[in-house]
Design a protein around this motif. Structure first.
Motif, PDB file in Angstrom:
ATOM      1  N   ILE A 120      16.863 -70.150 -87.995  1.00 20.28           N
ATOM      2  CA  ILE A 120      15.620 -69.583 -88.514  1.00 20.28           C
ATOM      3  C   ILE A 120      14.628 -70.691 -88.868  1.00 20.28           C
ATOM      4  O   ILE A 120      13.435 -70.622 -88.539  1.00 20.28           O
ATOM      5  N   ILE A 184       9.983 -62.124 -87.773  1.00 23.39           N
ATOM      6  CA  ILE A 184      11.338 -62.675 -87.603  1.00 23.39           C
ATOM      7  C   ILE A 184      11.955 -63.147 -88.920  1.00 23.39           C
ATOM      8  O   ILE A 184      13.170 -63.349 -88.993  1.00 23.39           O
ATOM      9  N   SER A 185      11.122 -63.299 -89.969  1.00 25.32           N
ATOM     10  CA  SER A 185      11.651 -63.876 -91.210  1.00 25.32           C
ATOM     11  C   SER A 185      11.503 -62.960 -92.420  1.00 25.32           C
ATOM     12  O   SER A 185      11.868 -63.366 -93.534  1.00 25.32           O
ATOM     13  N   SER A 188      15.287 -61.822 -92.735  1.00 27.84           N
ATOM     14  CA  SER A 188      16.384 -62.511 -92.047  1.00 27.84           C
ATOM     15  C   SER A 188      17.059 -63.566 -92.924  1.00 27.84           C
ATOM     16  O   SER A 188      18.283 -63.720 -92.879  1.00 27.84           O
ATOM     17  N   ILE A 203      17.398 -62.049 -87.047  1.00 27.49           N
ATOM     18  CA  ILE A 203      16.024 -61.955 -86.545  1.00 27.49           C
ATOM     19  C   ILE A 203      15.767 -60.577 -85.956  1.00 27.49           C
ATOM     20  O   ILE A 203      14.734 -59.949 -86.219  1.00 27.49           O
ATOM     21  N   SER A 206      15.396 -58.088 -88.695  1.00 26.20           N
ATOM     22  CA  SER A 206      14.124 -58.254 -89.392  1.00 26.20           C
ATOM     23  C   SER A 206      12.973 -57.653 -88.586  1.00 26.20           C
ATOM     24  O   SER A 206      12.129 -56.928 -89.128  1.00 26.20           O
TER      25      SER A 206
END
Length: 262
Positions: A120, A184-185, A188, A203, A206
């Protein structure tokens, strides 16, 4: 090897995402405030360290004559905030489990799933590099050198009306990269310290949470932008409050969006 095999087993299962509404972001803020007060000694110390590091970086760039980079690093702060808040998630996890909160929570959280957290982190750093590179290209097109005067940049690009295409391109690229980073965050990182899953599963979960609940999650993104913006606008001092609040709140966002493991 054991950690990898466990992560692979969890990744093979589809993780369910809960449906939420517009009231949830405010609930996360309230719960985040409660956690921050319950662990105020550690939370505010964590926030103070963020302020100190940010201030030292800014002073260092000023001494080297690179102050023009500061606004873009400030924008990049939004991209890296999910990783910066790592220790705050761990504090909330300990409070949730009625365990004592302690210093070095970030290190403890990192050790729980460090290889996958690295995935990440690498992804967010790549997005930040793309953001910086895109603006350097814009600088190269607008100015003779790579060190344009900061006091003239915003007026020249956004107010003069002479560079509308470049201004639009910069805003569009920044918005797209920021949205990708957020998707994506969003949950995650808390997920990776709570479960032994791989980074790509986190990911994917999320992104699924953001798309499945795009209205409340967009509202949550707006709140994050406003709260961190207040912190940055006060010469970083406000980050001592805003970052702990948002960090703790993000843990509760994860808890509401992803059902607990049985």
């Amino acid at each position: 090897m054991e950690q990898t095999s466990v992560a692979a087993d969890v990744a093979a299962e589809e993780i369910v995402v809960n449906q939420i509404n517009l009231s949830h972001p405010w609930e996360w803020i309230n719960k985040g405030w409660r956690d921050m007060m319950n662990a105020r000694r550690y939370s505010f110390t964590y926030g103070a360290v963020i302020v100190l590091i940010s201030g030292l970086m800014t002073l260092g760039l000023m001494r080297e004559g690179l102050f023009y980079i500061v606004p873009f690093l400030a924008a990049g702060f939004y991209l890296l905030a999910p990783i910066i808040g790592l220790g705050l998630y761990q504090m909330s996890a300990r409070l949730e489990a009625n365990e004592p909160v302690q210093f070095c929570s970030a290190l403890e959280a990192w050790r729980r799933n460090q290889a996958q957290l690295g995935v990440i982190t690498a992804g967010l750093l790549i997005i930040m590099q793309l953001w910086m590179m895109s603006n350097f290209v814009l600088f190269a097109l607008l100015f003779d050198g790579m060190h344009p005067p900061l006091e003239n940049f915003f007026g020249s690009v956004f107010l003069s009306g002479q560079h509308n295409a470049f201004a639009f391109a910069s805003i569009a690229v920044g918005f797209i990269l920021a949205w990708v980073a957020y998707a994506i965050s969003a949950i995650s990182v808390p997920m990776l310290i709570d479960r032994k899953v791989d980074g790509f599963t986190a990911i994917r979960t999320s992104v699924k949470a953001v798309l499945q609940n795009w209205v409340p999650m967009t509202f949550w993104a707006v709140l994050i932008v406003c709260f961190i913006g207040l912190g940055l606008a006060t010469f970083y001092i406000g980050l001592a409050l805003m970052m702990p609040l948002l960090g703790h709140a993000t843990w509760h966002a994860y808890r509401d969006l992803v059902p607990r493991e049985q």
